[in-house]
Design a protein around this motif. Structure first.
Motif, PDB file in Angstrom:
ATOM      1  N   ARG A 224       0.165  -1.321   0.159  1.00  0.00           N
ATOM      2  CA  ARG A 224      -0.242   0.346  -0.313  1.00  0.00           C
ATOM      3  C   ARG A 224       0.913   1.386  -0.624  1.00  0.00           C
ATOM      4  O   ARG A 224       0.627   2.080   0.911  1.00  0.00           O
ATOM      5  CB  ARG A 224      -1.040   0.167   0.822  1.00  0.00           C
ATOM      6  CG  ARG A 224      -2.495  -0.786   1.414  1.00  0.00           C
ATOM      7  CD  ARG A 224      -2.872  -1.008   2.502  1.00  0.00           C
ATOM      8  NE  ARG A 224      -3.939  -1.918   2.366  1.00  0.00           N
ATOM      9  CZ  ARG A 224      -5.290  -2.350   3.274  1.00  0.00           C
ATOM     10  NH1 ARG A 224      -4.796  -1.080   4.464  1.00  0.00           N
ATOM     11  NH2 ARG A 224      -5.059  -3.647   3.577  1.00  0.00           N
ATOM     12  N   ARG A 341       0.392 -16.381  -0.367  1.00  0.00           N
ATOM     13  CA  ARG A 341      -1.632 -15.114  -1.194  1.00  0.00           C
ATOM     14  C   ARG A 341      -2.406 -16.516  -0.958  1.00  0.00           C
ATOM     15  O   ARG A 341      -3.343 -17.131  -2.248  1.00  0.00           O
ATOM     16  CB  ARG A 341      -0.765 -14.181  -2.200  1.00  0.00           C
ATOM     17  CG  ARG A 341       0.030 -13.202  -1.878  1.00  0.00           C
ATOM     18  CD  ARG A 341      -0.472 -12.379  -2.861  1.00  0.00           C
ATOM     19  NE  ARG A 341      -0.489 -12.818  -4.347  1.00  0.00           N
ATOM     20  CZ  ARG A 341      -0.605 -11.796  -5.211  1.00  0.00           C
ATOM     21  NH1 ARG A 341      -0.392 -10.614  -5.313  1.00  0.00           N
ATOM     22  NH2 ARG A 341      -0.326 -12.397  -6.173  1.00  0.00           N
ATOM     23  N   VAL A 344      -8.499 -13.951  -1.980  1.00  0.00           N
ATOM     24  CA  VAL A 344      -8.987 -12.378  -1.995  1.00  0.00           C
ATOM     25  C   VAL A 344      -7.852 -12.079  -2.185  1.00  0.00           C
ATOM     26  O   VAL A 344      -7.655 -10.683  -3.224  1.00  0.00           O
ATOM     27  CB  VAL A 344      -9.331 -12.178  -0.651  1.00  0.00           C
ATOM     28  CG1 VAL A 344     -10.120 -11.141  -0.595  1.00  0.00           C
ATOM     29  CG2 VAL A 344     -10.611 -13.176  -0.435  1.00  0.00           C
ATOM     30  N   ARG A 345      -7.244 -11.736  -1.614  1.00  0.00           N
ATOM     31  CA  ARG A 345      -5.409 -10.791  -1.698  1.00  0.00           C
ATOM     32  C   ARG A 345      -4.357 -11.227  -3.488  1.00  0.00           C
ATOM     33  O   ARG A 345      -4.777  -9.471  -4.317  1.00  0.00           O
ATOM     34  CB  ARG A 345      -4.458 -11.767  -1.146  1.00  0.00           C
ATOM     35  CG  ARG A 345      -2.747 -10.940  -1.266  1.00  0.00           C
ATOM     36  CD  ARG A 345      -2.826  -9.044  -0.277  1.00  0.00           C
ATOM     37  NE  ARG A 345      -2.253  -8.507  -0.668  1.00  0.00           N
ATOM     38  CZ  ARG A 345      -2.067  -8.003  -0.596  1.00  0.00           C
ATOM     39  NH1 ARG A 345      -3.090  -6.600  -0.021  1.00  0.00           N
ATOM     40  NH2 ARG A 345      -0.138  -6.746  -0.711  1.00  0.00           N
ATOM     41  N   TRP A 348      -7.222  -9.018  -5.431  1.00  0.00           N
ATOM     42  CA  TRP A 348      -7.196  -7.254  -4.997  1.00  0.00           C
ATOM     43  C   TRP A 348      -6.009  -6.910  -5.678  1.00  0.00           C
ATOM     44  O   TRP A 348      -5.841  -5.852  -6.555  1.00  0.00           O
ATOM     45  CB  TRP A 348      -7.042  -7.274  -3.569  1.00  0.00           C
ATOM     46  CG  TRP A 348      -6.601  -5.807  -3.460  1.00  0.00           C
ATOM     47  CD1 TRP A 348      -5.007  -5.687  -2.593  1.00  0.00           C
ATOM     48  CD2 TRP A 348      -8.158  -5.076  -3.060  1.00  0.00           C
ATOM     49  NE1 TRP A 348      -5.148  -4.158  -2.788  1.00  0.00           N
ATOM     50  CE2 TRP A 348      -6.513  -3.812  -2.841  1.00  0.00           C
ATOM     51  CE3 TRP A 348      -8.935  -4.855  -3.646  1.00  0.00           C
ATOM     52  CZ2 TRP A 348      -7.563  -2.487  -2.854  1.00  0.00           C
ATOM     53  CZ3 TRP A 348      -9.628  -3.577  -2.985  1.00  0.00           C
ATOM     54  CH2 TRP A 348      -8.688  -2.405  -3.395  1.00  0.00           C
ATOM     55  N   ASP A 349      -4.573  -7.982  -5.791  1.00  0.00           N
ATOM     56  CA  ASP A 349      -3.822  -7.494  -6.347  1.00  0.00           C
ATOM     57  C   ASP A 349      -3.582  -7.767  -7.971  1.00  0.00           C
ATOM     58  O   ASP A 349      -3.427  -6.488  -8.776  1.00  0.00           O
ATOM     59  CB  ASP A 349      -2.421  -8.661  -6.290  1.00  0.00           C
ATOM     60  CG  ASP A 349      -2.134  -8.652  -5.035  1.00  0.00           C
ATOM     61  OD1 ASP A 349      -2.441  -6.758  -4.034  1.00  0.00           O
ATOM     62  OD2 ASP A 349      -1.134  -9.437  -3.995  1.00  0.00           O
ATOM     63  N   SER A 351      -6.557  -6.496  -9.887  1.00  0.00           N
ATOM     64  CA  SER A 351      -6.746  -6.249  -9.922  1.00  0.00           C
ATOM     65  C   SER A 351      -6.310  -4.608  -9.696  1.00  0.00           C
ATOM     66  O   SER A 351      -6.766  -3.905 -10.690  1.00  0.00           O
ATOM     67  CB  SER A 351      -8.425  -5.729  -9.379  1.00  0.00           C
ATOM     68  OG  SER A 351      -8.000  -5.505  -7.509  1.00  0.00           O
ATOM     69  N   ALA A 352      -5.873  -4.271  -9.319  1.00  0.00           N
ATOM     70  CA  ALA A 352      -4.480  -2.703  -8.838  1.00  0.00           C
ATOM     71  C   ALA A 352      -3.886  -3.348 -10.186  1.00  0.00           C
ATOM     72  O   ALA A 352      -3.597  -1.584 -10.473  1.00  0.00           O
ATOM     73  CB  ALA A 352      -4.429  -3.064  -7.592  1.00  0.00           C
TER      74      ALA A 352
END
Length: 631
Positions: A224, A341, A344-345, A348-349, A351-352
């Motif tokens: 982050r 990981r 969900v992680r 998320w990564d 999509s990021a």
């Protein structure tokens, strides 16, 4: 200056026999020898070596030693004799010739006016393992050829000192490179042996701290937008909120922001870039810090940091080793981190990363694809199109008649089979009637007997006998009529013009059949109906009177129009899905159209948004799933 190990034995023997020794007299030569022995730098070595060589050879007017410059990759003067300020450029062509030919060169010097030889220029290349490192050129006075050859031999023997020097340098560099490579390989092996990411990071930090004599080695991970310390050498657990951990994290952030290896203490502009490193060094009493990014897939994801509180600062080879470790450990540790990981992680990564590719710098191809996708979505959201429901289709005759066995018997003849076109009254099959003919003869004979007895009773006026015989005659007449009817039905004919849809008795001649068994099915050629299997997800949109088109597998190039005539409320299951039977009437009956043909029919429902046409099945499934999981 002593020679390193690894010099060839032959060259050692030759040099030991011919190498110059300390002279007994001569102040200049003794001073040159003393400087040569005590030389601490390459420049002093070259100057002293050239002075001793010129002292060993008589009548040397001038000498030039050229060596390779690693920065410019050219040959530059390393020593000049007897006066370093003297211009010796006139000896350069002879040196270039020796370098080009890779052998000793002797060039006589001739005075044109006097037409006599004034002397000679002698050049010899310095070559080590096939690589040129320089050349030495001497200008000699006039002398016999034998003395000239002796001078060239002395140059050859004296060059052994330079060969030793360059071989020593190459050996030390190769050995240092191999040592760094071995260290990096062993550290990577340490990381691979551990299964968990944090355990691997701690093992690597401990190993590097011991091997590079560091007080502390730390590994951080970017999360982050900031770097978090996850491993510190010789520390199993630590509080990330402590002042030291926060200082290390700030220094790692600085490394990630700059995306390069940082060294403290630094000089010049680099000192301004390492403010966080300077603050960490002040708080932790470090004399030297070096940090390098950990990268994988072209992106920096962490930092590897080394700290020393005592000893020497990090030299250039160590900094290069740290940079190499960052490149090697980055993919290995990142792979272990990726494997730990969760789903969900990972989502998320992912999509990021997609968001950064679409809205961040670089990645013009992804941005172009995003613009195209957005344009397609907008077009589908506002453009209308015809919504059609597709269904599996089979063609049937509008009227379908069955030809059945009229009584039990045997098949005697069958001239047609499925697919044949027949006319009305055409013979489809004939049953064996020999038993019926025999039975008819028997009943005819019995009838004649009963008639004769009836006449006799009538002559004698025996009314009782007359009544019995009259009934027996009527029974015989009934049996004869039944046999006549069976004989008429023994010939099975076509009820109308049409095509035989099913039935083939050509291979069953002589076999028995039961009464009522279906032998043939016949459908007309001028009237058809279409049967569509509509999925239950689309049946709500289908209504009587809607139009559509039919494409058959036998004639895929033609489109046959039809209209929905009936929607049956009965569903059938096929391949795990429910289908409703929808009947439709064709408006055109082509010559190639036959009952039993299959294809795909599409029913026109009406105008809808294109995005609704493409996504309504998914939306309906999501609604049903959401409703199922709702409490």
């Amino acid at each position: 200056m002593s020679s390193p190990p690894g010099i060839e034995r032959a060259l050692e023997a030759e040099r030991s026999a011919q190498q110059p020794h300390a002279p007994d007299g001569g102040d200049a030569e003794s001073a040159a020898w003393s400087t040569f022995v005590a030389a601490r730098s390459a420049d002093q070595f070259f100057v002293s070596w050239l002075a001793i060589l010129c002292a060993q050879i008589e009548q040397v007017l001038g000498a030039l030693l050229l060596t390779r410059s690693e920065q410019e990759n050219t040959f530059v003067p390393a020593a000049i004799w007897p006066d370093p300020a003297r211009d010796m450029a006139y000896l350069a062509p002879t040196a270039q010739r020796a370098l080009a030919e890779r052998q000793g060169i002797v060039e006589p010097i001739q005075i044109e006016a006097e037409r006599r030889l004034r002397g000679a220029r002698v050049a010899y290349p310095i070559e080590v393992a096939g690589s040129l490192h320089g050349a030495v050129v001497l200008e000699l006075g006039s002398r016999p050829d034998a003395e000239l050859q002796h001078a060239l031999r002395l140059i050859h023997w004296g060059a052994a000192w330079l060969v030793d020097l360059y071989r020593s340098r190459d050996y030390e560099q190769r050995q240092a490179t191999l040592d760094r490579l071995a260290l990096a390989t062993e550290v990577v092996a340490t990381a691979v042996q551990e299964h968990r990411f944090r355990a691997a990071a701690l093992a690597v930090a401990n190993d590097l701290s011991r091997r590079l004599d560091c007080e502390r080695v730390a590994i951080g991970v970017e999360r982050r937008g900031e770097c978090r310390v996850i491993a510190i050498s010789h520390t199993a657990t630590f509080d990330a909120k402590t002042s030291l951990a926060r200082r290390i994290g700030e220094a790692m952030d600085e490394t990630l922001d700059l995306g390069t290896t940082l060294v403290h203490p630094a000089s010049g502009d680099d000192a301004l870039l390492g403010a966080a490193h300077a603050g960490l060094a002040q708080d932790a009493a470090d004399i030297a810090i070096v940090s390098t990014p950990l990268a994988a897939h072209g992106q920096d994801w962490g930092v590897l940091m080394f700290e020393r509180t005592q000893g020497d600062p990090f030299d250039a080879p160590t900094v290069d080793l740290v940079r190499t470790l960052g490149l090697l450990l980055g993919p290995v540790l990142d792979l272990k981190r990726e494997n730990e990981r969760g789903i969900v992680r990972r989502a998320w990564d992912g999509s990021a990363a997609a968001t950064r590719a679409l809205f961040g710098p670089r990645h013009p191809g992804w941005k172009l694809l995003g613009i195209i996708a957005l344009a397609v979505v907008l077009f589908l959201s506002f453009a209308d199109g015809e919504h059609r429901v597709a269904a599996k289709t089979v063609v049937e005759g509008a009227v379908q008649r069955a030809a059945v066995a009229p009584f039990e018997g045997y098949i005697a003849e069958s001239p047609v089979r499925a697919g044949d076109v027949v006319k009305e009254g055409a013979l489809l099959a004939r049953l064996d009637d020999r038993d019926l003919l025999l039975e008819r003869t028997r009943w005819q004979a019995e009838r004649e007997q009963h008639l004769r007895k009836y006449r006799q009773a009538l002559a004698t006026r025996d009314r009782a006998s007359m009544n019995v015989l009259s009934a027996q005659v009527n029974q015989a007449d009934a049996q004869l009529e039944l046999i006549a009817e069976k004989l008429a039905r023994a010939r099975i004919t076509a009820p109308f013009d049409g095509v035989v849809v099913s039935g083939d008795l050509s291979q069953l001649l002589g076999t028995p059949v039961e009464q009522g068994k279906v032998l043939f099915e016949i459908a007309p050629l001028d009237a058809y109906r279409v049967i569509l299997q509509v999925d239950e997800r689309d049946i709500a949109h289908v209504e009587v009177g809607q139009k559509g088109e039919l494409a058959l597998s036998g004639i895929p190039s033609s489109r046959i129009p039809f209209s929905v005539a009936r929607v049956t409320p009965v569903s059938t299951s096929d391949e795990g899905r429910n289908y409703f039977r929808v009947e439709a009437q064709t408006e055109i009956a082509g010559e190639r159209l036959r009952p039993g043909m299959e294809g795909v029919g599409k029913i026109s429902i009406g105008e809808r948004r294109l995005i609704w046409i493409w996504t309504h099945h998914l939306v309906d499934w999501l609604r049903l799933t959401f409703w199922t999981w709702m409490p």
